[in-house]
Design a protein around this motif. Structure first.
Motif, PDB file in Angstrom:
ATOM      1  N   SER A   1      93.344  22.293 -57.000  1.00 18.25           N
ATOM      2  CA  SER A   1      92.316  21.542 -56.272  1.00 18.25           C
ATOM      3  C   SER A   1      92.942  20.414 -55.459  1.00 18.25           C
ATOM      4  O   SER A   1      92.373  19.950 -54.486  1.00 18.25           O
ATOM      5  N   LYS A   2      94.152  19.984 -55.849  1.00 17.70           N
ATOM      6  CA  LYS A   2      94.805  18.850 -55.201  1.00 17.70           C
ATOM      7  C   LYS A   2      95.169  19.118 -53.748  1.00 17.70           C
ATOM      8  O   LYS A   2      95.092  18.246 -52.904  1.00 17.70           O
ATOM      9  N   MET A   3      95.609  20.355 -53.467  1.00 19.59           N
ATOM     10  CA  MET A   3      96.332  20.563 -52.220  1.00 19.59           C
ATOM     11  C   MET A   3      95.761  21.656 -51.340  1.00 19.59           C
ATOM     12  O   MET A   3      94.920  22.440 -51.776  1.00 19.59           O
TER      13      MET A   3
ATOM     14  N   ARG B   1     101.005   9.342 -52.783  1.00 24.89           N
ATOM     15  CA  ARG B   1      99.887   8.434 -53.082  1.00 24.89           C
ATOM     16  C   ARG B   1      98.617   9.206 -53.444  1.00 24.89           C
ATOM     17  O   ARG B   1      97.504   8.685 -53.326  1.00 24.89           O
ATOM     18  N   ALA B   2      98.795  10.445 -53.884  1.00 28.20           N
ATOM     19  CA  ALA B   2      97.617  11.258 -54.224  1.00 28.20           C
ATOM     20  C   ALA B   2      96.744  10.571 -55.271  1.00 28.20           C
ATOM     21  O   ALA B   2      95.521  10.747 -55.282  1.00 28.20           O
ATOM     22  N   PHE B   3      97.350   9.767 -56.156  1.00 26.12           N
ATOM     23  CA  PHE B   3      96.565   9.110 -57.210  1.00 26.12           C
ATOM     24  C   PHE B   3      95.561   8.110 -56.630  1.00 26.12           C
ATOM     25  O   PHE B   3      94.610   7.715 -57.299  1.00 26.12           O
TER      26      PHE B   3
ATOM     27  N   ASN C   1     103.623  15.939 -46.898  1.00 30.96           N
ATOM     28  CA  ASN C   1     105.018  15.511 -47.008  1.00 30.96           C
ATOM     29  C   ASN C   1     105.881  16.441 -47.850  1.00 30.96           C
ATOM     30  O   ASN C   1     107.070  16.601 -47.587  1.00 30.96           O
ATOM     31  N   CYS C   2     105.288  17.039 -48.868  1.00 30.57           N
ATOM     32  CA  CYS C   2     106.103  17.919 -49.726  1.00 30.57           C
ATOM     33  C   CYS C   2     106.674  19.097 -48.952  1.00 30.57           C
ATOM     34  O   CYS C   2     107.707  19.639 -49.315  1.00 30.57           O
ATOM     35  N   TRP C   3     105.987  19.507 -47.901  1.00 28.81           N
ATOM     36  CA  TRP C   3     106.423  20.659 -47.093  1.00 28.81           C
ATOM     37  C   TRP C   3     107.349  20.231 -45.956  1.00 28.81           C
ATOM     38  O   TRP C   3     107.747  21.074 -45.164  1.00 28.81           O
TER      39      TRP C   3
HETATM   40  S1  SF4 Z   1     103.400  13.806 -51.288  1.00 29.31           S
HETATM   41 FE1  SF4 Z   1     103.016  16.024 -51.682  1.00 29.31          FE
HETATM   42  S2  SF4 Z   1     101.696  16.117 -53.496  1.00 29.31           S
HETATM   43 FE2  SF4 Z   1     101.661  13.993 -52.714  1.00 29.31          FE
HETATM   44  S3  SF4 Z   1      99.872  13.893 -51.384  1.00 29.31           S
HETATM   45 FE3  SF4 Z   1     101.622  14.414 -50.070  1.00 29.31          FE
HETATM   46  S4  SF4 Z   1     101.692  16.642 -49.980  1.00 29.31           S
HETATM   47 FE4  SF4 Z   1     100.340  16.095 -51.693  1.00 29.31          FE
END
Ligand code: SF4
Length: 207
Positions: A17-19, A180-182, A193-195
């Motif tokens: 659900s996060k992404m 900063r997803a939290f 950013n992870c990609w």
């Molecule tokens: S850093 Fe990665 S996990 Fe965190 S919000 Fe960005 S894409 Fe999602």
């Protein structure tokens, strides 16, 4: 390949659900490096999120789902099935392994071939299988540009694994977390950013 045939090969995709987009998770009890780390206090696997919460509540169903997917990985039609499903369901962004990790070199080579077959899809794969990644790079060179392999640091509040272009680490200090997803109910929202291979290290807040 038809969608229903692809699904019969791999069982199912997961939808964190996060992404954005879909993922493909495996049983965390089968992580090679992860299971060694899970015994070590202070390691990122000691409180593995994939062994608790949702995954634990539905652990019987998840065990069956993961078993089907592992059979899928070992099926000669795995690559065709995943290419079909990613094209149809997750053509922009795909995450490998919202749970579990690489099983072996053949598994990694299949993931690379899938990325090569889908150059317009961005793939992100976190992994703790440092020896497999080193061995792949030494033998076959760099990963395709649309596959960001982020090697996860082993210990909470410690540095990243050395010698890799893309890494991630885990912190207990909110001010140091670059993910900063939290702050967004645990969701990525517009962040990708992870990609992004230009971002060398991502710092996640400990779950
Ligand atoms: S850093 Fe990665 S996990 Fe965190 S919000 Fe960005 S894409 Fe999602």
């Amino acid at each position: 390949m038809k969608i229903k045939d692809a699904m019969s090969v791999i069982g199912s995709l997961s939808k964190p659900s996060k992404m954005p987009g879909f993922s493909f998770g495996l049983n965390p009890n089968l992580c090679n490096q992860g299971n060694i780390l899970s015994q070590i206090e202070g390691s990122v696997c000691n409180k593995c999120y994939a062994k608790k919460g949702f995954y634990n509540v539905y652990k019987k169903q998840m065990a069956e789902t993961w078993a089907k997917r592992l059979n899928g990985v070992n099926n000669i039609l795995f690559e065709s099935a995943m290419i079909t499903l990613i094209q149809k369901k997750s053509p922009d962004y795909f995450r490998w392994h919202d749970a579990g990790d690489l099983q072996n070199m053949e598994h990694l080579k299949k993931i690379v071939r899938i990325a090569r077959a889908l150059p317009n899809t961005k793939f992100w794969m976190p992994t703790k299988e440092v020896n497999l990644i080193r061995s792949y790079n030494k033998t076959y060179g760099e990963f395709p540009s649309n596959l960001v392999v982020r090697v996860s640091g082993f210990m909470v509040d410690k540095g990243a694994s050395k010698g890799f272009k893309n890494t991630s680490t885990v912190t207990t200090n909110k001010t140091l977390a670059t993910c900063r997803a939290f702050e967004n109910g645990g969701k990525c929202n517009e962040c990708r950013n992870c990609w992004d291979s230009n971002i060398n290290n991502i710092v996640y807040l400990e779950h």
